[in-house]
Design a protein around this motif. Structure first.
Motif, PDB file in Angstrom:
ATOM      1  N   TYR A 101      26.951 -65.804 -29.659  1.00 12.70           N
ATOM      2  CA  TYR A 101      26.039 -66.306 -28.646  1.00 12.70           C
ATOM      3  C   TYR A 101      26.251 -65.511 -27.371  1.00 12.70           C
ATOM      4  N   GLN A 102      25.180 -65.052 -26.767  1.00 14.08           N
ATOM      5  CA  GLN A 102      25.281 -64.273 -25.547  1.00 14.08           C
ATOM      6  C   GLN A 102      24.217 -64.726 -24.572  1.00 14.08           C
ATOM      7  N   ILE A 103      24.613 -64.840 -23.319  1.00 14.23           N
ATOM      8  CA  ILE A 103      23.682 -65.149 -22.236  1.00 14.23           C
ATOM      9  C   ILE A 103      23.732 -63.991 -21.248  1.00 14.23           C
ATOM     10  N   VAL A 104      22.571 -63.523 -20.810  1.00 12.36           N
ATOM     11  CA  VAL A 104      22.507 -62.535 -19.739  1.00 12.36           C
ATOM     12  C   VAL A 104      21.703 -63.181 -18.613  1.00 12.36           C
ATOM     13  N   THR A 105      22.375 -63.395 -17.499  1.00 15.27           N
ATOM     14  CA  THR A 105      21.770 -64.074 -16.346  1.00 15.27           C
ATOM     15  C   THR A 105      20.976 -63.094 -15.487  1.00 15.27           C
ATOM     16  N   PRO A 106      20.105 -63.606 -14.610  1.00 18.88           N
ATOM     17  CA  PRO A 106      19.378 -62.721 -13.702  1.00 18.88           C
ATOM     18  C   PRO A 106      20.317 -61.855 -12.850  1.00 18.88           C
ATOM     19  N   THR A 107      21.406 -62.432 -12.375  1.00 15.71           N
ATOM     20  CA  THR A 107      22.347 -61.644 -11.580  1.00 15.71           C
ATOM     21  C   THR A 107      22.956 -60.531 -12.421  1.00 15.71           C
ATOM     22  N   SER A 108      23.227 -60.803 -13.701  1.00 14.73           N
ATOM     23  CA  SER A 108      23.772 -59.757 -14.570  1.00 14.73           C
ATOM     24  C   SER A 108      22.785 -58.613 -14.759  1.00 14.73           C
ATOM     25  N   TRP A 109      21.500 -58.923 -14.893  1.00 15.84           N
ATOM     26  CA  TRP A 109      20.492 -57.858 -15.019  1.00 15.84           C
ATOM     27  C   TRP A 109      20.515 -56.988 -13.761  1.00 15.84           C
ATOM     28  N   ASN A 110      20.423 -57.637 -12.589  1.00 18.79           N
ATOM     29  CA  ASN A 110      20.313 -56.900 -11.333  1.00 18.79           C
ATOM     30  C   ASN A 110      21.592 -56.170 -10.948  1.00 18.79           C
ATOM     31  N   ALA A 111      22.750 -56.763 -11.237  1.00 17.84           N
ATOM     32  CA  ALA A 111      24.028 -56.203 -10.799  1.00 17.84           C
ATOM     33  C   ALA A 111      24.677 -55.312 -11.841  1.00 17.84           C
TER      34      ALA A 111
END
Length: 169
Positions: A101-111
């Motif tokens: 299971y993996q989650i990629v958050t908006p902050t992870s995309w941008n940062a």
């Protein structure tokens, strides 16, 4: 380079006002803040229409259980537009149990840092070439990073190597 959030949402959605402002001014902190307000007003409009659609469905089944063996093996993914931008989920099931299971958050995309092709992440790209009025107090970097609405906005401070500061005490 990936940017997610209200500005990206409205650009990919074809919003004419945001598209024209970006063409004239380029992506910048002010436009990200303006896009946040614009998306909020558009969201309220769409929510009103969505609630009207849901009202017509009151009394109809709203959950259909999966077949008993449907969740033994498989994989899937899903994206949702969260307040800060695109939130991604990836899932694999093996033997009826979640195996990955993996989650990629908006902050992870941008940062995100450089990718496998060596391209800078969005925050990095946003500050390259930036002139600082006072390198000891790089407030311009804070403004740019915070314009992306990171979930770590209240905890980021810039200090020189070897400096120590006490915050929040």
């Amino acid at each position: 380079m990936v940017e997610t959030g209200p500005l990206a949402d409205l650009l990919t959605g074809g919003d004419a006002l945001i598209r024209d402002l970006q063409a004239r001014e380029g992506p910048n902190a002010w436009l990200r803040q303006f896009a946040r307000l614009r998306r909020t007003s558009l969201t309220l409009h769409f929510m009103k229409a969505h609630l009207a659609d849901l009202r017509r469905e009151v009394g109809t089944p709203h959950y259909l259980p999966p077949a008993a063996d449907a969740l033994d093996e498989g994989e899937g993914y899903g994206f949702v537009q969260a307040a800060r931008g695109t939130l991604g989920h990836w899932l694999q099931v093996s033997g009826g149990r979640i195996s990955r299971y993996q989650i990629v958050t908006p902050t992870s995309w941008n940062a995100s840092p450089r990718d496998s092709a060596g391209r800078h992440g969005h925050w990095e790209q946003s500050v390259i070439g930036l002139e600082l009025a006072d390198p000891a107090d790089p407030i311009e970097i804070g403004h740019i990073v915070r314009s992306h609405d990171p979930c770590l906005v209240c905890t980021v401070h810039f200090v020189q190597r070897g400096e120590r500061h006490r915050y929040g005490v």
